[in-house]
Design a protein around this motif. Structure first.
Motif, PDB file in Angstrom:
ATOM      1  N   LEU A 279      26.362  44.473  32.994  1.00 40.04           N
ATOM      2  CA  LEU A 279      27.577  45.282  33.151  1.00 40.04           C
ATOM      3  C   LEU A 279      27.258  46.749  32.871  1.00 40.04           C
ATOM      4  CD1 LEU A 279      30.041  42.907  31.259  1.00 40.04           C
ATOM      5  CD2 LEU A 279      29.813  43.177  33.727  1.00 40.04           C
ATOM      6  N   PRO A 280      26.812  47.488  33.886  1.00 41.43           N
ATOM      7  CA  PRO A 280      26.442  48.895  33.682  1.00 41.43           C
ATOM      8  C   PRO A 280      27.614  49.777  33.268  1.00 41.43           C
ATOM      9  CG  PRO A 280      26.461  48.354  36.024  1.00 41.43           C
ATOM     10  CD  PRO A 280      26.594  47.059  35.282  1.00 41.43           C
ATOM     11  N   ASP A 281      28.843  49.273  33.387  1.00 35.91           N
ATOM     12  CA  ASP A 281      30.006  50.061  32.960  1.00 35.91           C
ATOM     13  C   ASP A 281      30.094  50.161  31.437  1.00 35.91           C
ATOM     14  OD1 ASP A 281      31.804  50.284  35.643  1.00 35.91           O
ATOM     15  OD2 ASP A 281      30.780  48.364  35.557  1.00 35.91           O
ATOM     16  N   LEU A 282      29.395  49.286  30.709  1.00 31.77           N
ATOM     17  CA  LEU A 282      29.390  49.362  29.248  1.00 31.77           C
ATOM     18  C   LEU A 282      28.565  50.556  28.803  1.00 31.77           C
ATOM     19  CD1 LEU A 282      28.859  45.577  28.436  1.00 31.77           C
ATOM     20  CD2 LEU A 282      30.895  46.920  27.874  1.00 31.77           C
ATOM     21  N   CYS A 283      29.064  51.289  27.806  1.00 29.86           N
ATOM     22  CA  CYS A 283      28.332  52.489  27.374  1.00 29.86           C
ATOM     23  C   CYS A 283      27.680  52.330  26.006  1.00 29.86           C
ATOM     24  CB  CYS A 283      29.250  53.711  27.398  1.00 29.86           C
ATOM     25  SG  CYS A 283      30.757  53.564  26.427  1.00 29.86           S
ATOM     26  N   ILE A 284      28.187  51.413  25.170  1.00 27.76           N
ATOM     27  CA  ILE A 284      27.582  51.197  23.856  1.00 27.76           C
ATOM     28  C   ILE A 284      28.090  49.862  23.328  1.00 27.76           C
ATOM     29  CG2 ILE A 284      29.434  52.376  22.549  1.00 27.76           C
ATOM     30  CD1 ILE A 284      27.222  53.469  20.677  1.00 27.76           C
ATOM     31  N   ALA A 285      27.321  49.259  22.427  1.00 20.24           N
ATOM     32  CA  ALA A 285      27.740  48.023  21.777  1.00 20.24           C
ATOM     33  C   ALA A 285      27.255  48.061  20.338  1.00 20.24           C
ATOM     34  CB  ALA A 285      27.174  46.808  22.506  1.00 20.24           C
ATOM     35  N   TYR A 286      27.975  47.360  19.473  1.00 25.01           N
ATOM     36  CA  TYR A 286      27.591  47.320  18.062  1.00 25.01           C
ATOM     37  C   TYR A 286      27.736  45.895  17.554  1.00 25.01           C
ATOM     38  CZ  TYR A 286      27.422  48.094  13.045  1.00 25.01           C
ATOM     39  OH  TYR A 286      27.067  48.021  11.719  1.00 25.01           O
ATOM     40  N   GLY A 287      26.681  45.392  16.903  1.00 21.58           N
ATOM     41  CA  GLY A 287      26.702  44.028  16.410  1.00 21.58           C
ATOM     42  C   GLY A 287      26.341  43.931  14.948  1.00 21.58           C
ATOM     43  N   VAL A 288      27.025  43.033  14.240  1.00 19.95           N
ATOM     44  CA  VAL A 288      26.712  42.737  12.852  1.00 19.95           C
ATOM     45  C   VAL A 288      27.122  41.296  12.590  1.00 19.95           C
ATOM     46  CG1 VAL A 288      28.932  43.690  12.082  1.00 19.95           C
ATOM     47  CG2 VAL A 288      27.090  43.375  10.429  1.00 19.95           C
ATOM     48  N   SER A 289      26.246  40.544  11.926  1.00 19.84           N
ATOM     49  CA  SER A 289      26.507  39.153  11.609  1.00 19.84           C
ATOM     50  C   SER A 289      26.831  38.380  12.884  1.00 19.84           C
ATOM     51  CB  SER A 289      27.652  39.054  10.586  1.00 19.84           C
ATOM     52  OG  SER A 289      27.861  37.717  10.183  1.00 19.84           O
ATOM     53  N   ASP A 290      28.012  37.737  12.944  1.00 19.78           N
ATOM     54  CA  ASP A 290      28.369  36.934  14.115  1.00 19.78           C
ATOM     55  C   ASP A 290      29.403  37.637  14.983  1.00 19.78           C
ATOM     56  OD1 ASP A 290      30.504  36.802  12.411  1.00 19.78           O
ATOM     57  OD2 ASP A 290      30.744  34.628  12.493  1.00 19.78           O
ATOM     58  N   GLU A 291      29.435  38.970  14.921  1.00 16.36           N
ATOM     59  CA  GLU A 291      30.409  39.740  15.698  1.00 16.36           C
ATOM     60  C   GLU A 291      29.703  40.786  16.563  1.00 16.36           C
ATOM     61  OE1 GLU A 291      33.749  39.697  12.118  1.00 16.36           O
ATOM     62  OE2 GLU A 291      33.413  41.524  13.262  1.00 16.36           O
ATOM     63  N   TYR A 292      30.283  41.040  17.725  1.00 17.71           N
ATOM     64  CA  TYR A 292      29.777  42.106  18.586  1.00 17.71           C
ATOM     65  C   TYR A 292      30.940  42.842  19.218  1.00 17.71           C
ATOM     66  CZ  TYR A 292      24.919  43.222  19.385  1.00 17.71           C
ATOM     67  OH  TYR A 292      23.660  43.770  19.267  1.00 17.71           O
ATOM     68  N   SER A 293      30.835  44.158  19.278  1.00 18.02           N
ATOM     69  CA  SER A 293      31.825  44.997  19.965  1.00 18.02           C
ATOM     70  C   SER A 293      31.151  45.660  21.154  1.00 18.02           C
ATOM     71  CB  SER A 293      32.365  46.078  19.020  1.00 18.02           C
ATOM     72  OG  SER A 293      33.049  45.509  17.928  1.00 18.02           O
ATOM     73  N   PHE A 294      31.770  45.553  22.318  1.00 22.36           N
ATOM     74  CA  PHE A 294      31.271  46.182  23.540  1.00 22.36           C
ATOM     75  C   PHE A 294      32.282  47.235  23.981  1.00 22.36           C
ATOM     76  CE2 PHE A 294      29.324  42.017  23.445  1.00 22.36           C
ATOM     77  CZ  PHE A 294      28.010  42.262  23.819  1.00 22.36           C
ATOM     78  N   VAL A 295      31.777  48.396  24.363  1.00 23.09           N
ATOM     79  CA  VAL A 295      32.668  49.509  24.692  1.00 23.09           C
ATOM     80  C   VAL A 295      32.528  49.915  26.159  1.00 23.09           C
ATOM     81  CG1 VAL A 295      33.316  51.876  24.129  1.00 23.09           C
ATOM     82  CG2 VAL A 295      32.472  50.354  22.322  1.00 23.09           C
ATOM     83  N   PHE A 296      33.650  49.909  26.858  1.00 23.22           N
ATOM     84  CA  PHE A 296      33.713  50.446  28.216  1.00 23.22           C
ATOM     85  C   PHE A 296      34.177  51.888  28.139  1.00 23.22           C
ATOM     86  CE2 PHE A 296      34.307  45.906  29.351  1.00 23.22           C
ATOM     87  CZ  PHE A 296      33.347  45.789  30.341  1.00 23.22           C
ATOM     88  N   HIS A 297      33.617  52.721  29.005  1.00 23.38           N
ATOM     89  CA  HIS A 297      34.049  54.121  29.086  1.00 23.38           C
ATOM     90  C   HIS A 297      35.470  54.183  29.661  1.00 23.38           C
ATOM     91  CE1 HIS A 297      34.085  58.348  30.424  1.00 23.38           C
ATOM     92  NE2 HIS A 297      33.258  58.516  29.412  1.00 23.38           N
TER      93      HIS A 297
END
Length: 263
Positions: free
Chosen positions: A40-58
């Protein structure tokens, strides 16, 4: 912003994840997240810790016409597929077996500005440090100190960071500052272009590019191609200070940077 959570907490017990941190499990999460970013090239950044991940769309993203449900289900299903596919690479001696299979859920959150997004991600990283310091101290007291879970929890109740650092150092000779960065800071994923000098970066990183909805299809395709060419990197770096964002303006601007010269 799209957040994902590993829903089965029994998974870590069944497959004997190491506590407080299992590097294999974290590397698996990161590997699956990298594949999601590539798909998904539309994603600009992601952040992961433990069993969670956040993906950010512009904000300019027009993928699936920005339909909430479609974006969430695509990320969750893609992540889950890669997580299961890559499992044997990181846990070769513990094959997945029903009913103890990984499953994820997710939700979408809209942040009205880059500043608020940055505040949220900064909070996530601070929370990562606080939780990891507690867990590291707790499990050291249990595993190396021979304390019961209840006694360790009771002793840590009401302590501050300095207290936990003192327990680790004086009782067990552990300097928390020497713990691996992935445990203290979590994992940051982004597309790598040539770093910029903060002095040359614009004062404001608010989105100023032409919304993709107003761009021609060829312009949108060109942007996606440029993003696909960029390497997706996994970093364990401070995202609270301005330096991270100032040196990587493409994350918030939505404009691909210059690809690094291959040596």
């Amino acid at each position: 912003m799209h957040q994902m959570y590993l829903t089965s907490h029994r998974l870590s017990d069944h497959y004997a994840f190491v506590k407080p941190n299992d590097r294999r499990a974290l590397d698996l999460m990161n590997a699956a997240a990298v594949e999601v970013m590539k798909d998904l090239p539309d994603l600009c950044i992601a952040y992961g810790v433990s069993d969670e991940y956040s993906f950010v769309f512009h904000p300019s993203c027009q993928l699936f016409e920005r339909r909430n449900a479609k974006l969430v289900t695509t990320i969750v299903s893609t992540f889950t597929a890669y997580y299961i596919h890559l499992w044997s690479t990181y846990f070769p001696s513990r094959p997945l077996q029903p009913p103890n299979l990984p499953s994820f859920d997710g939700r979408a959150v809209i942040y009205p500005s880059s500043r608020i997004l940055r505040d949220y991600m900064s909070w996530r990283q601070v929370d990562c440090h606080i939780n990891n310091l507690y867990n590291t101290t707790f499990w050291t007291m249990v595993q190396q100190g021979g304390m019961s879970n209840t006694d360790a929890e009771q002793e840590l109740k009401g302590t501050v960071s300095a207290d936990k650092n003192e327990i680790l150092f004086k009782r067990f000779g552990i300097n928390y500052n020497n713990e691996e960065e992935i445990y203290k800071k979590g994992s940051v994923l982004y597309r790598q272009y040539e770093l910029q000098d903060p002095k040359e970066a614009p004062a404001s990183q608010e989105e100023d590019s032409l919304p993709e909805a107003k761009q021609s299809r060829s312009q949108q395709d060109k942007l996606k191609k440029l993003r696909r060419k960029a390497q997706v990197v996994v970093d364990h770096i401070d995202i609270i200070k301005d330096d991270f964002w100032d040196r990587r303006p493409w994350i918030l601007s939505g404009k691909p940077g210059k690809l690094p010269v291959q040596g």
